[in-house]
Design a protein around this motif. Structure first.
Motif, short mmCIF file in Angstrom:
data_model
loop_
_atom_site.label_atom_id
_atom_site.label_comp_id
_atom_site.label_asym_id
_atom_site.label_seq_id
_atom_site.Cartn_x
_atom_site.Cartn_y
_atom_site.Cartn_z
N ASN A 123 0.91 -1.21 -0.03
CA ASN A 123 -0.09 0.01 0.00
C ASN A 123 0.90 1.38 0.07
OD1 ASN A 123 -2.54 1.09 -0.03
ND2 ASN A 123 -2.56 1.51 2.15
N LYS A 124 1.96 1.29 -0.70
CA LYS A 124 2.69 2.41 -0.90
C LYS A 124 2.88 2.89 -2.48
CE LYS A 124 6.31 1.19 2.49
NZ LYS A 124 7.64 1.05 2.82
N ARG A 125 2.76 4.14 -2.51
CA ARG A 125 2.79 4.84 -3.77
C ARG A 125 4.34 5.51 -4.11
NH1 ARG A 125 -1.10 9.01 -4.53
NH2 ARG A 125 -2.46 8.10 -3.38
N THR A 126 4.66 5.13 -5.44
CA THR A 126 5.96 5.67 -5.93
C THR A 126 5.84 6.98 -6.59
OG1 THR A 126 6.57 3.44 -5.61
CG2 THR A 126 8.16 4.90 -6.87
N ILE A 127 6.57 7.95 -6.45
CA ILE A 127 6.54 9.08 -7.00
C ILE A 127 7.95 9.52 -7.41
CG2 ILE A 127 5.92 11.62 -6.92
CD1 ILE A 127 4.20 10.83 -4.48
N LEU A 128 8.00 9.75 -8.78
CA LEU A 128 9.20 10.30 -9.60
C LEU A 128 9.14 11.78 -9.88
CD1 LEU A 128 12.00 9.97 -10.88
CD2 LEU A 128 10.64 9.03 -13.15
N ILE A 129 9.83 12.57 -9.49
CA ILE A 129 10.03 14.02 -9.52
C ILE A 129 11.04 14.32 -10.27
CG2 ILE A 129 9.74 16.36 -8.54
CD1 ILE A 129 8.52 15.26 -5.95
N ILE A 130 10.99 15.08 -11.51
CA ILE A 130 12.16 15.62 -12.17
C ILE A 130 12.38 17.25 -12.58
CG2 ILE A 130 13.23 15.21 -14.35
CD1 ILE A 130 12.08 12.72 -14.83
N ASP A 131 13.18 17.67 -12.13
CA ASP A 131 13.41 19.15 -12.25
C ASP A 131 14.00 19.50 -13.31
OD1 ASP A 131 13.12 21.70 -11.50
OD2 ASP A 131 14.13 21.71 -9.64
N GLU A 132 13.76 20.65 -14.08
CA GLU A 132 14.44 20.87 -15.54
C GLU A 132 14.17 20.12 -16.27
OE1 GLU A 132 15.75 24.05 -15.46
OE2 GLU A 132 15.88 24.44 -13.29
N ALA A 133 12.86 19.63 -16.44
CA ALA A 133 12.60 18.68 -17.29
C ALA A 133 12.50 18.97 -18.73
CB ALA A 133 11.07 18.10 -17.02
N GLN A 134 12.58 20.33 -19.12
CA GLN A 134 12.67 20.71 -20.57
C GLN A 134 14.08 20.27 -21.19
OE1 GLN A 134 13.29 22.80 -17.75
NE2 GLN A 134 15.10 23.70 -18.11
N ASN A 135 14.99 19.91 -20.30
CA ASN A 135 16.24 19.24 -20.80
C ASN A 135 16.26 17.79 -21.14
OD1 ASN A 135 17.67 21.79 -20.62
ND2 ASN A 135 18.13 21.51 -18.52
N LEU A 136 15.05 17.28 -20.67
CA LEU A 136 14.79 15.87 -21.15
C LEU A 136 15.10 15.49 -22.63
CD1 LEU A 136 12.21 14.91 -18.41
CD2 LEU A 136 14.77 14.08 -18.55
N SER A 137 15.62 14.55 -23.24
CA SER A 137 15.88 14.17 -24.55
C SER A 137 14.23 13.41 -24.72
CB SER A 137 16.81 13.21 -25.00
OG SER A 137 16.77 12.02 -24.39
N VAL A 138 13.89 13.32 -26.13
CA VAL A 138 12.62 12.66 -26.44
C VAL A 138 12.72 11.17 -26.02
CG1 VAL A 138 11.44 11.78 -28.39
CG2 VAL A 138 12.12 14.17 -28.40
N ASP A 139 14.00 10.68 -26.17
CA ASP A 139 14.02 9.06 -26.01
C ASP A 139 13.88 8.95 -24.53
OD1 ASP A 139 14.60 8.39 -28.45
OD2 ASP A 139 16.66 8.43 -28.24
N VAL A 140 14.33 10.04 -23.49
CA VAL A 140 14.13 9.76 -22.32
C VAL A 140 12.98 9.85 -21.69
CG1 VAL A 140 14.96 10.71 -19.98
CG2 VAL A 140 16.63 10.46 -21.50
N LEU A 141 12.14 10.84 -22.33
CA LEU A 141 10.70 10.95 -21.74
C LEU A 141 9.84 9.63 -22.50
CD1 LEU A 141 10.30 14.79 -23.08
CD2 LEU A 141 9.91 13.79 -20.65
N GLU A 142 10.07 9.40 -23.40
CA GLU A 142 9.61 7.99 -23.90
C GLU A 142 9.65 6.90 -22.97
OE1 GLU A 142 7.15 5.54 -26.29
OE2 GLU A 142 7.25 7.61 -25.90
N GLN A 143 10.87 6.68 -22.50
CA GLN A 143 11.26 5.61 -21.68
C GLN A 143 10.36 5.85 -20.22
OE1 GLN A 143 13.12 2.71 -21.85
NE2 GLN A 143 11.82 2.35 -20.01
N ILE A 144 10.44 7.02 -19.86
CA ILE A 144 9.68 7.18 -18.65
C ILE A 144 8.10 7.11 -18.76
CG2 ILE A 144 8.77 9.19 -17.18
CD1 ILE A 144 11.53 10.70 -17.73
#
Length: 555
Positions: A123-144
């Motif tokens: 009963n735990k939730r997992t949260i991923l927070i990414i700052d400065e996300a405008q620097n993510l590549s398209v490949d990385v965003l697709e993997q996320i």
């Protein structure tokens, strides 16, 4: 250095993202509410954008303090990573073990999936927070996005919060990321503070640092807003340096002159660098032309005096004439100062009405603006927060350029700096063509070259606009009610299509995509949210009898 002098217990204007120093303006409260809503909704992606220094990271830190104890959080501050590096970083943040030297994406993904399933079983939730996300590549965003595919019948096992600059919205509009964009269930764009927020912002941070008394004069607060543009980080930088300047002078309050010097010390070197360089040599011919024009003006034109004006009748009768003209369906230019060469010197500058304070000039301009909307009864123009309740009008206080004013196409209250150094005053912009601007200054109607206006205008303006039926706050995906039905009617009319006749219509993907197309077409942030800017731009495209910025030209 100045703590003891002013009595501070802590640094009031540190730029570190300390949640206890977060001043929760209505803008920041709404941003935090969006993040909390996205988390509680068990959605895949939540998006928070804003310009540099507007407080995105600080809002997120505040969010972290409200995350339930049964949550696992991975917070990534440096997103310039490859897919493999990002997966490894997520595992490190969550304490997930993986074989040393792993170079396989599948191994990392399998480890993450096992962790997410185990967390869900407890009963735990997992949260991923990414700052400065405008620097993510398209490949990385697709993997996320692929990581969020793991889900139960009721919720996603991984929630993702993306923080970034406005470029992030543009990135997510790319065709290859449309699947990710469709999974964003809550998004918010964090705007800079408005002038009315600055005093409260300063007071809040000073109080948190242990000082309750005001340390900035009213003039300094206005100057701070103009210098910072309402960006909290710039406010902190300038204020910190200004307090140091006041301390070095032995003063216990920051005045506008100290603030100006502080801003010069912070930005001066950078601005000086920008003004010099290779561009100078390419601009020499232009500079010579400007010099020749200046010499000609000095030699052949009379000494500039305060601008000549055409005195209007009292405002109410003048506005009644305007209304009668509108009802007659006729459009004619108002009487203005002739800008023939012999009178050019008379319109080189705009000056405040004699013996008028800034507050009085604002009252006059606001009363004239209300009269243009047909409301000539007695109203205290300073109480602008009551305008919407009394007349169903909204008051938009913004910063931008003339092109934005042309897009909104409504008369606007402008804040000007007097050409003779007498301080700030307010005018009403009533018409704007390619070369000149027509202003109401006190009870006078004047026309000046646009170049003159731009030299004295600080970019801030106030506009009244007609609120749609049922409008209370920014519209977004999932909303419903009469306002959504109204929006469907407007978009259908603009697209020349038949509206969907459903009173219980929701703000669905079709509406959101149409809003985005409209926003892109008119140079707005294509975030799919319907706020004052989008509504006013939409209103400007419709045929209404509301006050317009300029008279239409006859064909």
């Amino acid at each position: 250095m100045y703590k003891e002098h002013f009595g501070f217990k802590e640094d009031p204007f540190s730029i570190a993202p300390d949640p206890q120093f977060l001043y929760m303006s209505e803008i920041h409260r709404e941003a935090l509410a969006h993040l909390l809503y996205g988390m509680k909704a068990d959605s895949g992606f939540v998006l928070l954008t804003g310009e540099v220094g507007t407080g995105k990271t600080t809002v997120c830190r505040c969010l972290l303090n409200q995350i339930p104890d049964n949550s696992e959080v991975a917070f990534i501050l440096n997103p310039k990573l490859s897919v493999l590096e990002l997966l490894a970083t997520i595992c490190d943040e969550l304490g997930i073990a993986y074989p040393a030297g792993t170079a396989s994406i599948k191994v990392f993904v399998d480890c993450l999936n096992l962790f997410l399933l185990d967390a869900h079983s407890h009963n735990k939730r997992t949260i991923l927070i990414i700052d400065e996300a405008q620097n993510l590549s398209v490949d990385v965003l697709e993997q996320i996005r692929l990581l969020t595919n793991l889900e139960t019948d009721k919720r996603k096992l991984l929630q993702v919060i993306l923080l970034g600059q406005p470029e992030l919205n543009q990135l997510l509009e790319r065709a290859e990321l449309r699947q990710l964009s469709q999974r964003v269930t809550a998004r918010y764009h964090l705007e800079p503070l408005l002038l009315r927020n600055i005093s409260a912002y300063l007071g809040y941070r000073l109080a948190k640092a242990g000082v309750e008394r005001p340390l900035f004069t009213p003039a300094a607060i206005k100057k701070l807003y103009r210098l910072s543009g309402g960006v909290p980080r710039l406010i902190n930088l300038i204020s910190d340096r200004a307090l140091l300047g006041a301390y070095s002078r032995g003063e216990h309050q920051v005045r506008s002159t100290v603030l100006t010097q502080a801003a010069r010390e912070i930005f001066g070197a950078e601005r000086k660098h920008r003004r010099t360089g290779k561009w100078f040599f390419s601009a020499v011919p232009l500079l010579l032309v400007i010099a020749a024009v200046v010499v000609a003006l000095v030699l052949f034109l009379p000494t500039p005096q305060r601008q000549e004006t055409v005195a209007l009748e009292p405002l109410a009768p003048v506005q009644a004439d305007v209304i009668e003209e509108k009802e007659a369906g006729e459009h004619r230019s108002p009487p203005v100062v002739d800008s023939a060469p012999e009178q050019l010197a008379a319109v080189l500058a705009v000056t405040a009405p004699p013996q008028t304070t800034a507050e009085q000039s604002r009252n006059q301009a606001m009363q004239a603006l209300l009269a243009l909307w047909g409301y000539t009864d007695s109203l205290d123009p300073v109480a602008t927060t009551t305008v919407a309740d009394l007349y169903g009008l909204g008051l938009l206080e913004e910063e931008g350029g003339l092109e934005l004013l042309r897009t909104f196409n409504h008369p606007a209250l402008l804040s000007l700096i007097d050409a003779y150094g007498d301080g700030q005053f307010y005018v009403l912009l009533t018409a704007l063509d390619d070369a000149n601007a027509t202003l109401i200054v006190g009870t006078d109607l004047v026309r000046v070259p646009i170049a003159t206006l731009l030299r004295q205008w600080d970019g801030h303006f106030s506009i009244l606009w007609q609120l749609p039926p049922g409008y209370e706050q920014v519209l977004r995906y999932g909303d419903q009610g009469i306002i959504v039905f109204w929006l469907e009617q407007q978009l259908a009319a603009l697209a020349n299509r038949e509206p969907r006749d459903m009173l219980n219509l929701r703000f669905d993907h079709q509406l959101m995509n149409e809003v985005r197309r409209f926003q892109r077409r008119h140079g707005l942030t294509a975030d799919g949210l319907v706020g004052p800017r989008t509504l006013m731009t939409m209103n400007a495209q419709m045929a209404t009898d509301q006050p317009r910025l300029a008279f239409e030209r006859e064909q």
